[in-house]
Design a protein around this motif. Structure first.
Motif, PDB file in Angstrom:
ATOM      1  N   ARG A 143     -52.593 -76.613 111.324  1.00 40.05           N
ATOM      2  CA  ARG A 143     -52.101 -76.621 112.700  1.00 40.05           C
ATOM      3  C   ARG A 143     -50.592 -76.906 112.715  1.00 40.05           C
ATOM      4  O   ARG A 143     -49.834 -76.230 113.399  1.00 40.05           O
ATOM      5  CB  ARG A 143     -52.857 -77.686 113.519  1.00 40.05           C
ATOM      6  CG  ARG A 143     -52.928 -77.349 114.981  1.00 40.05           C
ATOM      7  CD  ARG A 143     -53.782 -78.366 115.737  1.00 40.05           C
ATOM      8  NE  ARG A 143     -55.123 -78.497 115.150  1.00 40.05           N
ATOM      9  CZ  ARG A 143     -55.685 -79.662 114.779  1.00 40.05           C
ATOM     10  NH1 ARG A 143     -55.045 -80.808 114.941  1.00 40.05           N
ATOM     11  NH2 ARG A 143     -56.904 -79.674 114.267  1.00 40.05           N
ATOM     12  N   ALA A 144     -50.197 -77.868 111.919  1.00 44.08           N
ATOM     13  CA  ALA A 144     -48.781 -78.235 111.869  1.00 44.08           C
ATOM     14  C   ALA A 144     -47.923 -77.073 111.363  1.00 44.08           C
ATOM     15  O   ALA A 144     -46.842 -76.785 111.892  1.00 44.08           O
ATOM     16  CB  ALA A 144     -48.596 -79.451 110.972  1.00 44.08           C
ATOM     17  N   ILE A 145     -48.432 -76.391 110.345  1.00 43.77           N
ATOM     18  CA  ILE A 145     -47.706 -75.251 109.786  1.00 43.77           C
ATOM     19  C   ILE A 145     -47.466 -74.200 110.857  1.00 43.77           C
ATOM     20  O   ILE A 145     -46.354 -73.696 111.031  1.00 43.77           O
ATOM     21  CB  ILE A 145     -48.498 -74.625 108.615  1.00 43.77           C
ATOM     22  CG1 ILE A 145     -48.448 -75.557 107.406  1.00 43.77           C
ATOM     23  CG2 ILE A 145     -47.945 -73.259 108.264  1.00 43.77           C
ATOM     24  CD1 ILE A 145     -49.293 -75.098 106.241  1.00 43.77           C
ATOM     25  N   ALA A 146     -48.538 -73.912 111.582  1.00 49.04           N
ATOM     26  CA  ALA A 146     -48.434 -72.897 112.625  1.00 49.04           C
ATOM     27  C   ALA A 146     -47.464 -73.349 113.711  1.00 49.04           C
ATOM     28  O   ALA A 146     -46.652 -72.567 114.209  1.00 49.04           O
ATOM     29  CB  ALA A 146     -49.814 -72.627 113.211  1.00 49.04           C
ATOM     30  N   GLU A 147     -47.558 -74.621 114.040  1.00 49.96           N
ATOM     31  CA  GLU A 147     -46.746 -75.126 115.154  1.00 49.96           C
ATOM     32  C   GLU A 147     -45.248 -75.020 114.875  1.00 49.96           C
ATOM     33  O   GLU A 147     -44.477 -74.600 115.740  1.00 49.96           O
ATOM     34  CB  GLU A 147     -47.110 -76.586 115.449  1.00 49.96           C
ATOM     35  CG  GLU A 147     -46.404 -77.115 116.682  1.00 49.96           C
ATOM     36  CD  GLU A 147     -46.892 -78.515 117.061  1.00 49.96           C
ATOM     37  OE1 GLU A 147     -48.049 -78.851 116.717  1.00 49.96           O
ATOM     38  OE2 GLU A 147     -46.119 -79.252 117.681  1.00 49.96           O
TER      39      GLU A 147
END
Lengths: 334, 334
Positions: free
Chosen positions: B43-47
DNA sequence: CTGAAAGCGCTTACAG
DNA sequence: CTGAAAGCGCTTACAG
């Protein structure tokens, strides 16, 4: 040195020369160093055959020394007998010769390859990218530009993002070609177009239309810059439009194809039909008869692409768009 | 993200996901991680739109994800209408599709460009290099091999160093071509050769000589694989050797040139002179008459080049030399 | 499964 | 002009 040996590092060199890593680094990067230290370091470098590790360097300098020319075509199209790409590359190389950058070509023919290229650029694998021969509103330019990598393109880029571009005066060149046909007495001038999703195709058609407007009824057959498409288009023109006595083909290759079809059908060029091409590829001077054409400075595009990109990388201001002039070369096909 | 913004790092991602850098790194490299942590990191990567910095990665893994195909030719020769390079690249790309490597093309036409390429490879900018279309005892292969970069070459490499190679049975192919001409009753068979400093040129000539030996007197005209050289050679053959009724050209392009000259001089093919080429380029089936030729599996060369190199990079054992078979394709020019 | 820590091989302020 | 030290952004034993 055989495989498996550790390559010498800066540390090795510094120790051998009896100086600090910092000093060794300075001689490698051509910064001021006392002559004796310099000599010692140079000797050490030669002795161990030291070559700086590029990854370590990139990590701190944020530079890779690599510049990509991305060709969004399958390899077959890039390596066709259209001499556009080699001439472009020649221009680019010329300009890059002095800069300390290595040119790498990346073919973006398939979906996976374009994705990989996009990630490469974003991952900082290259210092910048040149885009050539884009089709339609190719998302590649947008994706790259948004990611922050310096990007330039040949021909202006369709779509929302602004990418500095280097184009040629396609429209003016086409207009000159058609005006020449009109001036030499042609009464029914057709055009064979390039791909409708490329700037070069669109603008050359526009130039034709501008010149023909008011004087004659436009006659349009579409092609895709290849010789085969020129043959097909000329065949259609002959079948569907009688009385065509002049043809402006948007590429020399298509003009060659048209020439072939005309002769096969017993038409004399230029007596029965006058023919103008676009590009001025080498062979244009050697067709029978030699081809009147619009010369575009492909190597100039290459040189400007490279120099604009270099400026961009150096964070210097660049022209948002450069347009190079074209020139009508009159030979015997008109 | 606009230019000038700092790109997010692993640190950013880890903090946002509430895990350590090590854990974040593990999900990126597809190593075992507890599902909840994995999800948080993803999720963090995408964000933040995280893309790993390649230089940092290379520094520790000693891998760049880049594989070079070095073409020791000027761009003009590489991008000629000889379809060798595009087919080779197609094969290479096919094989690389699954490996996580990006193909980059480097043209080594000039002295400065070859030097730059050599340094690039040694500096660890690429994981390995494929050499194609080497001339003579090109020092590039030796320099690269000595530096420890994995190298493979098409055709065996002349010179002191051993480089794994992938070639085709040039000699056998040439022999088959000439034997076919003999079997169909040709009494005076000439050959038009390729460059004498290339394996493909040398071996095809050897094959011709082996087949002709004892049966007929050899007649040799030299060329360099290009159409123009084929025309020139055929012109010389006609002027200097009467009675030639069969020609084996070491490339289809030269065969095309020869065909052109023969017809211009009023010779019928195959009635007066039979003609065999080598390569089986696409156009070979469409000349008039369609060309008998020796087919070589160029894409196969490309695929093997890539797979051998991949093995070498993985430190797996590789064949020192692979020879692919050729096949005589009989059409109407014989 | 996870984190603290070391280390990959350079460059570059900073202080002298 | 020069060196000690920090830091670039990752991966990977190691210990837990």
């Amino acid at each position: 040195m055989s495989r498996g040996d550790r390559r010498p590092t800066l540390e090795t060199v510094a120790a051998l020369a009896g100086v600090s890593r910092a000093t060794a680094s300075r001689v490698i990067n051509d910064q001021p160093v006392a002559p004796p230290s310099r000599r010692a370091v140079e000797r050490a470098i030669a002795e161990v055959g030291y070559v700086p590790n590029q990854a370590a360097r990139s990590l701190v300098t944020h530079r890779t020394g690599l510049i990509a020319l991305v060709l969004p075509e399958s390899s077959t199209r890039v390596f066709s007998d259209d001499q556009f790409f080699p001439r472009l590359i020649q221009g680019v190389s010329q300009e890059l010769e002095t800069a300390d950058e290595q040119l790498v070509l990346m073919l973006a023919g398939s979906a996976t390859s374009r994705e990989r290229i996009e990630r490469s650029a974003v991952a900082g694998r290259v210092d910048g990218v040149m885009l050539a021969s884009l089709h339609g509103t190719d998302p590649l330019s947008g994706a790259l530009a948004k990611s922050g990598v310096p990007v330039v393109s040949n021909e202006r880029v369709l779509g929302p993002v602004e990418v500095p571009s280097i184009g040629v005066d396609n429209r003016g060149g086409a207009r000159a070609a058609v005006e020449h046909l009109i001036a030499t007495g042609r009464r029914r001038i057709a055009t064979i177009t390039g791909p409708s999703d490329m700037i070069a195709g669109m603008d050359r058609l526009d130039g034709y239309l501008e010149a023909i407007e008011g004087a004659q009824e436009p006659v349009v057959a579409s092609g895709d810059f290849t010789r085969a498409s020129g043959e097909a288009a000329m065949t259609r023109l002959l079948a569907e439009h009688s009385g065509v006595d002049g043809v402006f083909a948007a590429s020399d290759l298509m003009a060659e194809g048209a020439l072939h079809v005309l002769r096969q059908n017993g038409f004399r060029v230029p007596e029965d039909v006058a023919l103008v091409g676009f590009d001025d590829i080498t062979r244009a001077a050697h067709t029978d008869p030699p081809l009147t054409t619009v010369r575009q400075p492909v190597d100039g595009i290459g040189r400007h692409l490279a120099s604009q990109l270099l400026s961009l990388i150096a964070a210097e201001p660049v022209e948002p768009a450069i347009t190079l002039t074209t020139e009508l070369i009159i030979r015997d096909s008109t």
